[in-house]
Write a protein that holds these residues in place. Sequence first.
Motif, PDB file in Angstrom:
ATOM      1  N   ASN A  36      39.994  49.174  36.267  1.00 22.17           N
ATOM      2  CA  ASN A  36      38.692  48.721  36.759  1.00 22.17           C
ATOM      3  C   ASN A  36      38.571  47.222  36.535  1.00 22.17           C
ATOM      4  O   ASN A  36      38.895  46.718  35.475  1.00 22.17           O
ATOM      5  CB  ASN A  36      37.567  49.441  36.018  1.00 22.17           C
ATOM      6  N   VAL A  37      38.105  46.544  37.553  1.00 24.03           N
ATOM      7  CA  VAL A  37      38.001  45.089  37.476  1.00 24.03           C
ATOM      8  C   VAL A  37      36.596  44.672  37.877  1.00 24.03           C
ATOM      9  O   VAL A  37      35.812  45.496  38.362  1.00 24.03           O
ATOM     10  CB  VAL A  37      39.039  44.413  38.400  1.00 24.03           C
ATOM     11  N   GLU A  38      36.305  43.396  37.689  1.00 26.15           N
ATOM     12  CA  GLU A  38      34.938  42.928  37.924  1.00 26.15           C
ATOM     13  C   GLU A  38      34.728  42.314  39.296  1.00 26.15           C
ATOM     14  O   GLU A  38      33.617  41.942  39.638  1.00 26.15           O
ATOM     15  CB  GLU A  38      34.529  41.962  36.810  1.00 26.15           C
ATOM     16  N   SER A  39      35.811  42.200  40.070  1.00 28.53           N
ATOM     17  CA  SER A  39      35.655  41.575  41.390  1.00 28.53           C
ATOM     18  C   SER A  39      36.910  41.835  42.207  1.00 28.53           C
ATOM     19  O   SER A  39      37.935  42.278  41.691  1.00 28.53           O
ATOM     20  CB  SER A  39      35.471  40.064  41.253  1.00 28.53           C
TER      21      SER A  39
ATOM     22  N   TYR B  22      37.948  47.007  43.467  1.00 29.00           N
ATOM     23  CA  TYR B  22      36.525  46.831  43.232  1.00 29.00           C
ATOM     24  C   TYR B  22      35.816  47.486  44.420  1.00 29.00           C
ATOM     25  O   TYR B  22      36.228  47.303  45.557  1.00 29.00           O
ATOM     26  CB  TYR B  22      36.194  45.340  43.159  1.00 29.00           C
TER      27      TYR B  22
ATOM     28  N   CYS C 106      44.253  49.122  41.396  1.00 28.52           N
ATOM     29  CA  CYS C 106      43.086  48.420  40.891  1.00 28.52           C
ATOM     30  C   CYS C 106      42.258  48.025  42.104  1.00 28.52           C
ATOM     31  O   CYS C 106      42.786  47.642  43.132  1.00 28.52           O
ATOM     32  CB  CYS C 106      43.481  47.192  40.089  1.00 28.52           C
TER      33      CYS C 106
ATOM     34  N   ALA D 289      39.711  39.603  41.042  1.00 35.70           N
ATOM     35  CA  ALA D 289      40.434  40.190  39.909  1.00 35.70           C
ATOM     36  C   ALA D 289      41.299  41.354  40.375  1.00 35.70           C
ATOM     37  O   ALA D 289      42.415  41.548  39.875  1.00 35.70           O
ATOM     38  CB  ALA D 289      39.438  40.648  38.844  1.00 35.70           C
TER      39      ALA D 289
END
Lengths: 400, 192
Positions: free
Chosen positions: A54-57, A26, A24, A60
Amino acid sequence: MFEQLEGSVAVAKAVARCRPEVVCAYPITPQTHIVEGLSRMVWDGSLAPCEFINVESEFAALSVAIGASATGARAYTATASQGLLYMAEALYNAAGLGLPIVMTVANRAIGAPINIWNDHSDSMSQRDCGWLQLFAEDNQQAVDLHVQAFRIAEELSLPVMVCMDGFVLTHAFEQVELPTADQVDEFLPSYQPRQVLDPQAPVSIGAMVGPEAFTEVRYLAHVGHQRALSVIPEIGSRYGSIVGRPGVSLVSPYFSAGADTVVIALGSVLGTLKDTVDGLRADGHRVGVLGITSYRPFPAAAVRAATDGARRVVVVERSLAPGGGETVTTDVRSALAGSGVEISTVIAGLGGRPIIRTSLRAMITAAEGDALEPLTFLDLDRDAIAAVLTSTSAPTGGTR
Amino acid sequence: MYEVRIHGRGGQGAVTAAELLSVAAFDAGSTAQAFPSFGSERAGAPVVAFCRIDDRPIRLREPVVTPDAVIILDPTLLHAVDVFQGLKPGGVVLINSAHPVADLGLTELTDEGRAGVVCVSATEIALRHFGRPLPNGVMLGGFAALTGVVPIADIERALRDRFAGPIGEKNAAAAREAFDSVQISHQEAAGV
């Protein structure tokens, strides 16, 4: 078999051969090509079983890696610069929870002012977060360090950062020899977690620890790093015997034995330094280089042994601690305490400024003539500094 | 060690050209290193990329400051950037230009015999072969003819491997045409 590959592609392939089960990340320059490569392999099925999340930051990204690792999955992520800072809180948690996550840091400066290019400010800023930090000198080492990092992490139950210089290595095409899938499988058995989060057998990890035991927990974190000082070379020699080239050791000496002047550095500048030193040695200078591969844990005994007999040590640093100056030098100083070796610090290559042989040569000859200040900035534009200092010290409301 | 500096504008493929040159040199049995400059990369902005070729491992990471060869993908850079900076005596310059060298006003370089300067009409060749004004791969064909440092067959293979299918074939054919045109102009210059 040697291949001509971009550093990021080589690392993505090496990481894939380590069979991570969760990736994972970003995206952030200059790390992006690595995770793009891995995401493509998960998408086309060549890396399976593996979940690419997929993460937002970045916060994360590391939090997902922590969760995945805690359930017993081999987890990998990558970041750089501000992305690493955004992970800071989770970095300490990963280390404190003893989770063997491997992360690439594609070393990049930290803003403001914004700068996407290479120096070591990012990983140095997280020096004390409890992760091991291994620095690659070239892309072959970046490949080999990643494979060994998973084994080291899982043996020690500690997370490992593999630091490779952004652009200088991540975007450089050069020849590398990837370990074969069979070699990696022989070297790196599947991950056997010491404890897992499992709804069928609930446990708590990371529960609160009060004053009665917190010091002991922190002490044990230090013990874990001290153990790493023997585990890293052991695993390096095991890896070396499988792939047929030297594995990672704590430091890499280059003509440092018997040298009057030893230059200490981390990362890709070592290549240029070695070429510089070759030229100086041909002219009769007694100068050598000591590369530090393992910055955390810091191999004090190895640094002491490799600089034994030297008159002076110059530490080339790729980051700055404003108000203090040095970072790596502090460790070198403590390792060499009482030895009488003169130690100076040279801040070089901040924000992607190229470090060139002529400047390094001038730096070394100045040191040999005892003319190097204790803290020097390589290739500093003194006129620009003077102009700024003059304008900012002028009284306000002056002539316009 | 043979050192190449490639000047282009963002979008013309200077970085890709350096990478492909390194792959071709590697395939030909050399060691090679390619890396981009550390400037801002925006469409249209001047971009620099580097390639080193040697017969032993390359450790040096500094930018190429004294090139043996300079490849210029965009002739408008001739008057915007000091593209000849540090060029070694006897070095070579390959310029993407539809005009002959004599028309480019490079008398300082050519009159003193400091450098061998050759023009290739790479954008025109690219447009004819694959319909896009991308001179980078074409120029590598010219480079192979001008320097002999990398065989044209390895340039062609690197292009085919990088660009799948017909585009790769067309790039390889365009590079071959540039190779032939530079060889012919060289032979003419030598009075062969």
